[in-house]
Design a protein around this motif. Sequence first.
Motif, PDB file in Angstrom:
ATOM      1  N   ARG A  12      22.733 -15.912  12.765  1.00 50.11           N
ATOM      2  CA  ARG A  12      23.142 -16.917  11.784  1.00 50.11           C
ATOM      3  C   ARG A  12      23.705 -16.307  10.501  1.00 50.11           C
ATOM      4  NH1 ARG A  12      24.284 -21.175  14.135  1.00 50.11           N
ATOM      5  NH2 ARG A  12      24.261 -22.202  12.101  1.00 50.11           N
ATOM      6  N   THR A  13      23.594 -14.997  10.351  1.00 41.86           N
ATOM      7  CA  THR A  13      24.137 -14.323   9.165  1.00 41.86           C
ATOM      8  C   THR A  13      24.908 -13.091   9.600  1.00 41.86           C
ATOM      9  OG1 THR A  13      22.210 -12.892   8.819  1.00 41.86           O
ATOM     10  CG2 THR A  13      22.159 -15.085   7.788  1.00 41.86           C
ATOM     11  N   LEU A  14      25.693 -12.555   8.673  1.00 40.70           N
ATOM     12  CA  LEU A  14      26.465 -11.352   8.968  1.00 40.70           C
ATOM     13  C   LEU A  14      25.544 -10.190   9.323  1.00 40.70           C
ATOM     14  CD1 LEU A  14      29.063  -9.707   9.077  1.00 40.70           C
ATOM     15  CD2 LEU A  14      28.965  -9.481   6.578  1.00 40.70           C
ATOM     16  N   GLY A  89      40.359 -20.705  29.028  1.00 35.79           N
ATOM     17  CA  GLY A  89      39.232 -20.202  29.798  1.00 35.79           C
ATOM     18  C   GLY A  89      39.141 -18.697  29.849  1.00 35.79           C
ATOM     19  N   LEU A  90      40.159 -17.989  29.342  1.00 34.25           N
ATOM     20  CA  LEU A  90      40.137 -16.528  29.338  1.00 34.25           C
ATOM     21  C   LEU A  90      39.626 -15.958  28.019  1.00 34.25           C
ATOM     22  CD1 LEU A  90      43.511 -15.760  31.163  1.00 34.25           C
ATOM     23  CD2 LEU A  90      41.192 -15.626  32.090  1.00 34.25           C
ATOM     24  N   MET A  91      39.372 -16.795  27.030  1.00 38.45           N
ATOM     25  CA  MET A  91      38.779 -16.305  25.783  1.00 38.45           C
ATOM     26  C   MET A  91      37.265 -16.206  25.932  1.00 38.45           C
ATOM     27  SD  MET A  91      41.017 -18.150  22.766  1.00 38.45           S
ATOM     28  CE  MET A  91      40.863 -19.824  23.383  1.00 38.45           C
ATOM     29  N   ASP A  92      36.627 -15.452  25.033  1.00 35.82           N
ATOM     30  CA  ASP A  92      35.167 -15.376  25.032  1.00 35.82           C
ATOM     31  C   ASP A  92      34.598 -16.778  24.863  1.00 35.82           C
ATOM     32  OD1 ASP A  92      35.368 -12.651  25.252  1.00 35.82           O
ATOM     33  OD2 ASP A  92      34.950 -12.242  23.142  1.00 35.82           O
ATOM     34  N   GLU A  93      33.489 -17.055  25.541  1.00 37.64           N
ATOM     35  CA  GLU A  93      32.942 -18.406  25.472  1.00 37.64           C
ATOM     36  C   GLU A  93      32.563 -18.788  24.047  1.00 37.64           C
ATOM     37  OE1 GLU A  93      29.700 -21.348  27.638  1.00 37.64           O
ATOM     38  OE2 GLU A  93      29.610 -19.177  27.989  1.00 37.64           O
ATOM     39  N   TRP A  94      31.950 -17.873  23.308  1.00 39.21           N
ATOM     40  CA  TRP A  94      31.552 -18.138  21.917  1.00 39.21           C
ATOM     41  C   TRP A  94      32.050 -17.012  21.023  1.00 39.21           C
ATOM     42  CZ3 TRP A  94      29.553 -22.783  20.840  1.00 39.21           C
ATOM     43  CH2 TRP A  94      28.921 -23.492  21.859  1.00 39.21           C
ATOM     44  N   THR A  95      32.477 -17.366  19.834  1.00 45.34           N
ATOM     45  CA  THR A  95      32.896 -16.351  18.870  1.00 45.34           C
ATOM     46  C   THR A  95      32.374 -16.735  17.486  1.00 45.34           C
ATOM     47  OG1 THR A  95      34.811 -15.043  18.133  1.00 45.34           O
ATOM     48  CG2 THR A  95      35.096 -17.421  18.190  1.00 45.34           C
ATOM     49  N   PRO A  96      31.960 -15.736  16.662  1.00 41.48           N
ATOM     50  CA  PRO A  96      31.421 -16.050  15.334  1.00 41.48           C
ATOM     51  C   PRO A  96      32.532 -16.284  14.321  1.00 41.48           C
ATOM     52  CG  PRO A  96      31.346 -13.683  15.708  1.00 41.48           C
ATOM     53  CD  PRO A  96      31.879 -14.295  16.977  1.00 41.48           C
ATOM     54  N   VAL A  97      32.298 -17.211  13.389  1.00 40.32           N
ATOM     55  CA  VAL A  97      33.221 -17.456  12.289  1.00 40.32           C
ATOM     56  C   VAL A  97      32.416 -17.587  10.998  1.00 40.32           C
ATOM     57  CG1 VAL A  97      34.848 -18.654  13.804  1.00 40.32           C
ATOM     58  CG2 VAL A  97      33.180 -19.982  12.517  1.00 40.32           C
ATOM     59  N   ILE A  98      33.078 -17.332   9.895  1.00 42.21           N
ATOM     60  CA  ILE A  98      32.428 -17.526   8.595  1.00 42.21           C
ATOM     61  C   ILE A  98      32.194 -19.013   8.395  1.00 42.21           C
ATOM     62  CG2 ILE A  98      32.676 -17.256   6.094  1.00 42.21           C
ATOM     63  CD1 ILE A  98      34.454 -14.824   6.660  1.00 42.21           C
ATOM     64  N   LEU A 126      25.899 -13.440   4.390  1.00 45.19           N
ATOM     65  CA  LEU A 126      27.014 -14.355   4.640  1.00 45.19           C
ATOM     66  C   LEU A 126      26.683 -15.224   5.855  1.00 45.19           C
ATOM     67  CD1 LEU A 126      30.043 -15.113   4.020  1.00 45.19           C
ATOM     68  CD2 LEU A 126      30.648 -13.441   5.779  1.00 45.19           C
ATOM     69  N   PRO A 127      26.619 -16.547   5.688  1.00 46.74           N
ATOM     70  CA  PRO A 127      26.268 -17.415   6.825  1.00 46.74           C
ATOM     71  C   PRO A 127      27.419 -17.506   7.824  1.00 46.74           C
ATOM     72  CG  PRO A 127      26.770 -18.751   4.907  1.00 46.74           C
ATOM     73  CD  PRO A 127      26.797 -17.312   4.436  1.00 46.74           C
ATOM     74  N   ILE A 128      27.069 -17.540   9.103  1.00 43.09           N
ATOM     75  CA  ILE A 128      28.078 -17.657  10.155  1.00 43.09           C
ATOM     76  C   ILE A 128      27.733 -18.832  11.063  1.00 43.09           C
ATOM     77  CG2 ILE A 128      28.509 -15.176  10.116  1.00 43.09           C
ATOM     78  CD1 ILE A 128      27.033 -14.991  12.804  1.00 43.09           C
ATOM     79  N   GLU A 129      28.732 -19.289  11.780  1.00 44.26           N
ATOM     80  CA  GLU A 129      28.531 -20.291  12.830  1.00 44.26           C
ATOM     81  C   GLU A 129      29.371 -19.878  14.025  1.00 44.26           C
ATOM     82  OE1 GLU A 129      29.535 -23.961  11.019  1.00 44.26           O
ATOM     83  OE2 GLU A 129      31.574 -23.387  10.489  1.00 44.26           O
ATOM     84  N   TRP A 130      29.202 -20.605  15.137  1.00 46.49           N
ATOM     85  CA  TRP A 130      29.830 -20.191  16.391  1.00 46.49           C
ATOM     86  C   TRP A 130      30.810 -21.245  16.886  1.00 46.49           C
ATOM     87  CZ3 TRP A 130      28.918 -15.353  18.346  1.00 46.49           C
ATOM     88  CH2 TRP A 130      27.873 -14.646  17.748  1.00 46.49           C
ATOM     89  N   ARG A 131      31.970 -20.764  17.347  1.00 43.02           N
ATOM     90  CA  ARG A 131      33.009 -21.643  17.886  1.00 43.02           C
ATOM     91  C   ARG A 131      33.112 -21.427  19.394  1.00 43.02           C
ATOM     92  NH1 ARG A 131      32.676 -23.959  13.980  1.00 43.02           N
ATOM     93  NH2 ARG A 131      34.141 -24.257  12.268  1.00 43.02           N
TER      94      ARG A 131
END
Length: 468
Positions: A12-14, A89-98, A126-131
């Motif tokens: 959840r953080t950097l 469908g070829l991208m990573d299932e989850w990726t972190p974003v600010i 730094l808080p992060i979330e997932w896309r």
Amino acid sequence: MTSASTGHPSARTLGELRASGHVQRSVKDEIRNNLLTKLRAGDDPWPGIVGFESTVVPQLERALLAGHDVVMLGERGQGKTRLLRTLAGLMDEWTPVIEGSELDEHPYEPITPAAIRKAANLGDDLPIEWRHRSERYSEKLATPDTSVGDLVGDVDPMKVAAGRNLGDPETIHFGLIPRAHRGIVAINELPDLAERIQVSMLNVMEERDIQIRGYSLRLPLDVLLVASANPEDYTNRGRIITPLKDRFGAEIRTHYPLELDDEIAVIEQEADLVATVPTFIVEILARFTRYVRDHPSIDQRSGVSARFAIAGAETVGAAALHRATITGEESAVARVVDLTSIIEVLRGKVEFESGEEGRETEILEHLLRKATADTVRAHLGGIDMAPLVTALESGEPVVTGDRVTASELLKSIPSPDTTTPVVDAVAERLDAADGGERASALELALEGLFLARRISKEADDHGVTMYG
């Protein structure tokens, strides 16, 4: 470590992200690595794509491995958009974003002034979330009224009115392409963009920066740009400007299904059927579509979309459901008589050459009969139909129509002692199990005999057809 409730990693953080060992990759690297992984494992990277296995798909795979932006060229209804959408469908299932970042920036690499300040102030907190990868695919249908602001961005007057300097990068309202940062942006029908709008994409594709209202903002955008276009627009009318054509790393031509089996598979996969449509009826529609595409009276430049056959199958299914509802028939199964309903429905989907006015229905009916005859020869060749022909010559005609049930059709066959073996042979050849499918198979045999001029056929204005 993954969150059980959401499915995405739990950082959840950097600081937590660094501790997890996460490695940042560009979107093109993600696609390259995930594509190679699927190919090594023997998995299909292109679910639902039919008929491109040995032609289009290898070219696209090479383009993605090379990290190229791609433009797909092909006539309408060749599956260009469907193919582009599978790229997600070829991208990573989850990726972190600010968390809260305007452009979904990676926590390791903020690029907007606001995100850079936030990262500097908070450090590892730094808080992060997932896309999810489904949120990282953006699509835009190019229309003549599309503006530079829609695609690239524009100055936000509200931010200027709030006291910011006009030259301040933070006054910009970002368009679709910057907002697709760390993802894929697809532009359908690219030639429909005005030339001045195409010019605005040049820097985005080559230098990966954006220029708005006289000043340039350096943004290391991480975007895979893909587009679709009709080859006539692309090559003849010159609607894509030359510098933009040059910036696409790969130009890939699509095509209609080359094999009949692929054409059938597309119809069966895509059609939303409300009744049972036997495979041989689908085959008639597939052959019909291929004949229409090749006919000299049809405008070959506009093509005949796969939606032509799909709409035909759906219409035939609807006709069967309509009959079952009116007559109280137990099961709705499409028959040859239902094919008469598709001509008027599909005529508007075909562009005829000039000089063919008034002959459209005649041409389509001829090609439908030809497709039906070919299907009869392919499936019923070798069956001795003589007992059925003899029975029809000496007995009552067989009556069918849009209000005649399967059981009524089967009961109307004359001389059942001699004709039942013929009907059984036809049903076996066409894998017809229940009464509805047997009636459909029988009707195909009767139509085949009529087209071979061995029996007669009369149809009235009330949807009643008699074979005899």
